[in-house]
Design a protein around this motif. Sequence first.
Motif, short mmCIF file in Angstrom:
data_model
loop_
_atom_site.label_atom_id
_atom_site.label_comp_id
_atom_site.label_asym_id
_atom_site.label_seq_id
_atom_site.Cartn_x
_atom_site.Cartn_y
_atom_site.Cartn_z
N ILE A 1 83.51 -57.42 19.42
CA ILE A 1 82.72 -57.63 18.23
C ILE A 1 83.17 -58.80 16.98
O ILE A 1 84.21 -59.43 16.95
N ALA A 2 82.35 -59.20 17.15
CA ALA A 2 82.06 -60.33 15.40
C ALA A 2 81.07 -59.73 14.42
O ALA A 2 79.35 -59.05 14.63
N THR A 3 81.36 -59.33 13.64
CA THR A 3 80.86 -58.59 12.25
C THR A 3 80.64 -60.36 10.91
O THR A 3 81.47 -59.85 10.39
N LYS A 4 79.55 -59.93 11.28
CA LYS A 4 78.73 -60.29 9.48
C LYS A 4 78.18 -59.06 8.53
O LYS A 4 77.02 -58.88 8.48
N TRP A 5 78.92 -59.72 7.29
CA TRP A 5 78.36 -59.00 6.29
C TRP A 5 77.38 -59.88 5.09
O TRP A 5 78.13 -61.05 4.93
N LEU A 6 76.40 -59.52 4.95
CA LEU A 6 75.75 -60.50 3.68
C LEU A 6 75.29 -59.66 2.31
O LEU A 6 75.04 -58.36 2.39
N ARG A 7 75.41 -60.53 1.13
CA ARG A 7 76.16 -60.10 -0.18
C ARG A 7 74.73 -60.49 -0.91
O ARG A 7 73.89 -61.25 -0.24
#
Length: 284
Positions: free
Chosen positions: A273-279
Amino acid sequence: MSNAQTVTPELRRWIVEQAQAGHPPQSVLQAMLASGWREDVAIEALEATLEQHLDADAVQRGLPPAVPVPEPDLAESPLHLDAGDRRVHVLNAMFNPRVVVFGNLLSADECEALIEAAKPRLARSLTVETRTGGQEVNDDRTSSGMFFTRGEFDVVRRIEERIAKLVNWPVENGEGLQILHYRPGAEYKPHYDYFDPAEPGTPTILKRGGQRVATLVMYLREPEKGGGTTFPDIHMEVAPVRGNAVFFSYERPHPTTRTLHGGAPVIAGEKWIATKWLREREFS
């Protein structure tokens, strides 16, 4: 009533009173329409007033205040969304909590490019150590992984720009893509992605862009069995289908967001998987 149909403080108080009396939003909306309010004005007034009321009530109960979050444009229940260079499918959408399952977010070639670029840099996955602001090995997370820096190469940059358009959030507010590899038996037990305000290390973490406000998990390679993304509070599991993704946002760092989630154990095969966290703000 004027042609402009101004939303007055009196109307807002009336909406709150109806909510406090136990009337569901749909019946309040019908009453407004019967009184001559235009549907678009009534819906906007109802949504804004109830959101403010719920947030004020939450703060009074000691919860952190809500903040703006990324939001795909789902107002008209579209089957597809324009993500700039790609037409993304909307497979499932939940409002509370906000959980959206996307199809066709990544191509097969993009999935493989991320995997191949990540392989030489994989190491045992770490979790954020909120007592100190650092990282640690955690028995709840048994995958291996790595991070790309934001915009590190063409495929990463293209995907980041696609995500930004899809969820209406600036590219610079995103952390670098994290790639994770799960072998049979590997899992990530249920957890929250926001940083706990009660932990002493959290202020240090927040200096790099504020709180996390949303997560996008993208499936790069699907296992034969298991490996779904689970949401225990809402009894939901998202199948890890290659090219698809699940998005969820959390307007305050608190369990009331119902964004507890985990990666179920892989039973057969391997999951990538690829995870993208947004701030909240620009991440540096």
